[in-house]
Enzyme design. Sequence first.
Site, PDB file in Angstrom:
ATOM      1  N   LYS A  52       0.841  -1.196   0.000  1.00 10.38           N
ATOM      2  CA  LYS A  52       0.000   0.000   0.000  1.00 10.38           C
ATOM      3  C   LYS A  52       0.878   1.249   0.000  1.00 10.38           C
ATOM      4  CE  LYS A  52      -3.872  -2.315   2.262  1.00 10.38           C
ATOM      5  NZ  LYS A  52      -4.626  -2.642   3.475  1.00 10.38           N
ATOM      6  N   GLN A  96      -4.980  -1.284   9.616  1.00 10.98           N
ATOM      7  CA  GLN A  96      -4.892  -2.613   9.006  1.00 10.98           C
ATOM      8  C   GLN A  96      -5.529  -3.663   9.923  1.00 10.98           C
ATOM      9  OE1 GLN A  96      -3.812  -3.227   5.935  1.00 10.98           O
ATOM     10  NE2 GLN A  96      -4.002  -5.451   6.057  1.00 10.98           N
ATOM     11  N   ASP A 119     -11.282   2.931   3.898  1.00 14.22           N
ATOM     12  CA  ASP A 119     -11.733   1.539   3.816  1.00 14.22           C
ATOM     13  C   ASP A 119     -13.240   1.431   3.576  1.00 14.22           C
ATOM     14  OD1 ASP A 119      -9.814  -0.517   4.052  1.00 14.22           O
ATOM     15  OD2 ASP A 119      -9.497  -0.046   6.175  1.00 14.22           O
TER      16      ASP A 119
HETATM   17  N1  GUN Z   1      -6.989  -6.574   6.000  1.00 13.62           N
HETATM   18  C1  GUN Z   1      -7.263  -7.312   4.892  1.00 13.62           C
HETATM   19  N2  GUN Z   1      -7.919  -6.567   3.971  1.00 13.62           N
HETATM   20  C2  GUN Z   1      -8.072  -5.341   4.508  1.00 13.62           C
HETATM   21  C3  GUN Z   1      -8.669  -4.137   4.040  1.00 13.62           C
HETATM   22  O1  GUN Z   1      -9.219  -4.049   2.930  1.00 13.62           O
HETATM   23  N3  GUN Z   1      -8.607  -3.082   4.896  1.00 13.62           N
HETATM   24  C4  GUN Z   1      -8.026  -3.160   6.121  1.00 13.62           C
HETATM   25  N4  GUN Z   1      -8.036  -2.079   6.883  1.00 13.62           N
HETATM   26  N5  GUN Z   1      -7.475  -4.264   6.591  1.00 13.62           N
HETATM   27  C5  GUN Z   1      -7.494  -5.344   5.779  1.00 13.62           C
END
Ligand code: GUN
Length: 282
Positions: A52, A96, A119
């Site tokens: 990311k 996350q 998100d």
């Molecule tokens: N963990 C796995 N996929 C995601 C996501 O799309 N967003 C977040 N914040 N954590 C994750």
Amino acid sequence: MNLIDGKKIAAELKNKLKVEVDGIKKKFKKVPGLTVILIGDLAPSQIYVKNKEKSAKEVGLNSEVIRYANDVDENTILKKINDLNEDKSVSGILVQLPLPKHINKKKVIESISPSKDVDGFHPMNVGNLSSGYESSVPCTPLGCYLLLKKIEPNLSGKKAVIIGRSNLNGKPMAQLLLKENCTVTITHSKTKNLKSECLLADIIIAAVGIPQLVKGDWVKKDSIIIDVGINKIDKGIVGDVDFDQVSKRAKALTPVPGGVGPMTIACLIKNTIDCFKRINSN
Ligand code: GUN
């Protein structure tokens, strides 16, 4: 069979976003910023967050990762999120998941300002999406949706079967497809006769986390199959779809890896820019 090249489509999207960020920098004399909070040292989370950060930088965003040890207390995280909500240089906040057990996920998600919720997990964004209003949309279903639209621009009247009912994928995916006038069935672990549900589908979104669950004789000829699964088995990483079998029947199919994964990250960048634009349009 059309192999849906998520890597290529994500690269095209990121190129477009980079042009948009260059325009924003000129117009606003500001740079959109993404801040990621990472708690603990789970290996998959470390990899996702690195990717990311890398993509955010490629596109020209400010990108920061704040790391905490696994035993950090909940109040420290809530206080940090509160500071980031107030910080004008931050356009998007992502915590996350998964979180350590002692931290309340609901409390954390609800503490993020809905306007910075890249998100799309905050109840206000979930509600706006389900009511058809403007909102942040969770990155993975948004990525699946953009891949589908590339293959089939007119989704109206198509029968879509979603396997998995999570807040991250299945439920928001259903909302996006309903908006496109699909007839949507959400299936899950208690669904009876999943195979016969899948056989009715023009579109299948497999997001359940069971390696190679969807077999060749589960899919209608010329259907479109989007595989959200990332499962580690002895022979490597596989999706929720039996690729070799299903590729012989489907019209289009995403590979794993190289399908939905890269699109998820590109959509996070898109969401950060969209948050910046919404914040700065008032
Ligand atoms: N963990 C796995 N996929 C995601 C996501 O799309 N967003 C977040 N914040 N954590 C994750």
